[in-house]
Motif scaffolding. Sequence first.
Motif, PDB file in Angstrom:
ATOM      1  N   ARG A   1       0.707  -1.156  -0.049  1.00  0.00           N
ATOM      2  CA  ARG A   1       0.089   0.030   0.094  1.00  0.00           C
ATOM      3  C   ARG A   1       0.880   1.421  -0.011  1.00  0.00           C
ATOM      4  NH1 ARG A   1      -0.031  -2.419   5.068  1.00  0.00           N
ATOM      5  NH2 ARG A   1       0.374  -0.905   6.951  1.00  0.00           N
TER       6      ARG A   1
ATOM      7  N   MET B   1      -1.110  -1.334  -5.789  1.00  0.00           N
ATOM      8  CA  MET B   1      -2.134  -2.185  -5.115  1.00  0.00           C
ATOM      9  C   MET B   1      -3.160  -2.388  -6.295  1.00  0.00           C
ATOM     10  SD  MET B   1      -1.209  -3.389  -2.451  1.00  0.00           S
ATOM     11  CE  MET B   1      -2.857  -3.890  -1.323  1.00  0.00           C
ATOM     12  N   ASP B   2      -3.218  -1.529  -7.322  1.00  0.00           N
ATOM     13  CA  ASP B   2      -4.101  -1.858  -8.276  1.00  0.00           C
ATOM     14  C   ASP B   2      -3.606  -1.324  -9.775  1.00  0.00           C
ATOM     15  OD1 ASP B   2      -4.969   1.164  -8.847  1.00  0.00           O
ATOM     16  OD2 ASP B   2      -5.526   0.955  -6.805  1.00  0.00           O
TER      17      ASP B   2
ATOM     18  N   ASP C   1      -4.794   0.963 -11.855  1.00  0.00           N
ATOM     19  CA  ASP C   1      -4.788   2.164 -12.303  1.00  0.00           C
ATOM     20  C   ASP C   1      -3.683   3.160 -11.531  1.00  0.00           C
ATOM     21  OD1 ASP C   1      -7.100   1.963 -13.620  1.00  0.00           O
ATOM     22  OD2 ASP C   1      -8.563   2.898 -12.118  1.00  0.00           O
TER      23      ASP C   1
ATOM     24  N   ASN D   1      -3.593 -12.479  -6.311  1.00  0.00           N
ATOM     25  CA  ASN D   1      -2.712 -11.196  -6.385  1.00  0.00           C
ATOM     26  C   ASN D   1      -1.516 -11.431  -5.842  1.00  0.00           C
ATOM     27  OD1 ASN D   1      -4.690  -9.397  -7.408  1.00  0.00           O
ATOM     28  ND2 ASN D   1      -5.620  -9.291  -5.464  1.00  0.00           N
TER      29      ASN D   1
ATOM     30  N   GLN E   1      -0.738  -6.173 -12.810  1.00  0.00           N
ATOM     31  CA  GLN E   1      -1.838  -5.661 -12.061  1.00  0.00           C
ATOM     32  C   GLN E   1      -2.913  -5.775 -12.780  1.00  0.00           C
ATOM     33  OE1 GLN E   1      -0.662  -6.303  -9.174  1.00  0.00           O
ATOM     34  NE2 GLN E   1      -1.928  -4.809  -8.389  1.00  0.00           N
TER      35      GLN E   1
ATOM     36  N   ALA F   1      -6.171  -8.011 -11.989  1.00  0.00           N
ATOM     37  CA  ALA F   1      -7.566  -7.574 -11.828  1.00  0.00           C
ATOM     38  C   ALA F   1      -8.671  -8.291 -12.159  1.00  0.00           C
ATOM     39  CB  ALA F   1      -7.565  -6.088 -12.210  1.00  0.00           C
TER      40      ALA F   1
END
Length: 360
Positions: A93, A117-118, A120, A191, A332, A336
Amino acid sequence: MTAAEVLPAVTPAGAETADLRVAVLGVGLMGADHVARLSRRVSGARVTVVSDAATDRADQVAAGVPGARVVPDPLAAIADPGVDAVVVASPGRFHEEQVLACIERGVPVLCEKPLTMDADSSLAVVRAEDAYTARTGQRLVQVGFMRRFDPEYAALRELVASGGLGEPLLVHCAHRNPAVPAGVTTESVVNDSVVHEVDVARFLLGEEIAAVTVLRPRSTRRAAEGLSDPLVVLLETTGGRLVDVECFVSTGLAYEVRTEVVGEDGSALIGLDPGPVRLSAGPGGAVRGSTAAPGFRERFGRAYDIEVQRWVDAARHGGIDGPGAWDGYAAQAVCAAGVEALRTGRRTEVRMEPRGGTRS
């Protein structure tokens, strides 16, 4: 080469020969390993700054490294004039802020996965580095997909790229852990574990992943409540190839990672120890021709050493040598889609933005 041997630095004629001064952010399991690696097995670098939210842990790690000091604030550690490059091993994070700070300062960074973490926020890192590269011609962000540096994976990649197997058609992967910590969820298995096979598939085949399907076989009795274990993940590439991944994280046995590429003219399998292999939880336990690795550090210790040595050699000249920010973003984006496929039970297409600039 044994783990205790120092890997030789590669320094072009006339290049700067001073040791790279490295800050390590986060000194939990991976970060402490990297501090030891940089201090004892990698040449051309020294750890000058250690940063961790747990200051007692940071003090303990720094005490074992001559000349290292603790800077509790990670952003201050990145900005420290005694730092030439950064290893980010903090919790995921915090990665986005810390990697962006490295780009802003213009220092090379080796970021343990995930990049962020993602998808975007990973794309935001890609775009920030692209802007830096447009100004300077240099790349700064390397992502810690260490399997690319494992001698077996490197040899398999070379075999595929040279056409030694003919056109690759299928890839079979197995990723097995003896156990996982409490609190691991089925989504975090995608993940944190399957992500390695995602990068392996992209590395071996040289193309992106277009769609993901996740199947849930009957779970082992060892799985924690609510955890689907094992999983079977099917990856479809943009070139029409299929990659199947068995991810089984609570076998109760050993750490096993295997990969087989099946081509038109042959196949190649890596990850098997010499000798016959049979694993059993029954009488007699594990029976095999050699000892199975108990964990990922034992299995991929050599890969980590090579990865960090090559990063140091490149970072001493302001760049990177390995998977970059785009690879972190691609992983990532695929994960997702994997999480969505896990939730819906349906095949899910990967949504990725077009690459802007030169691929790292």
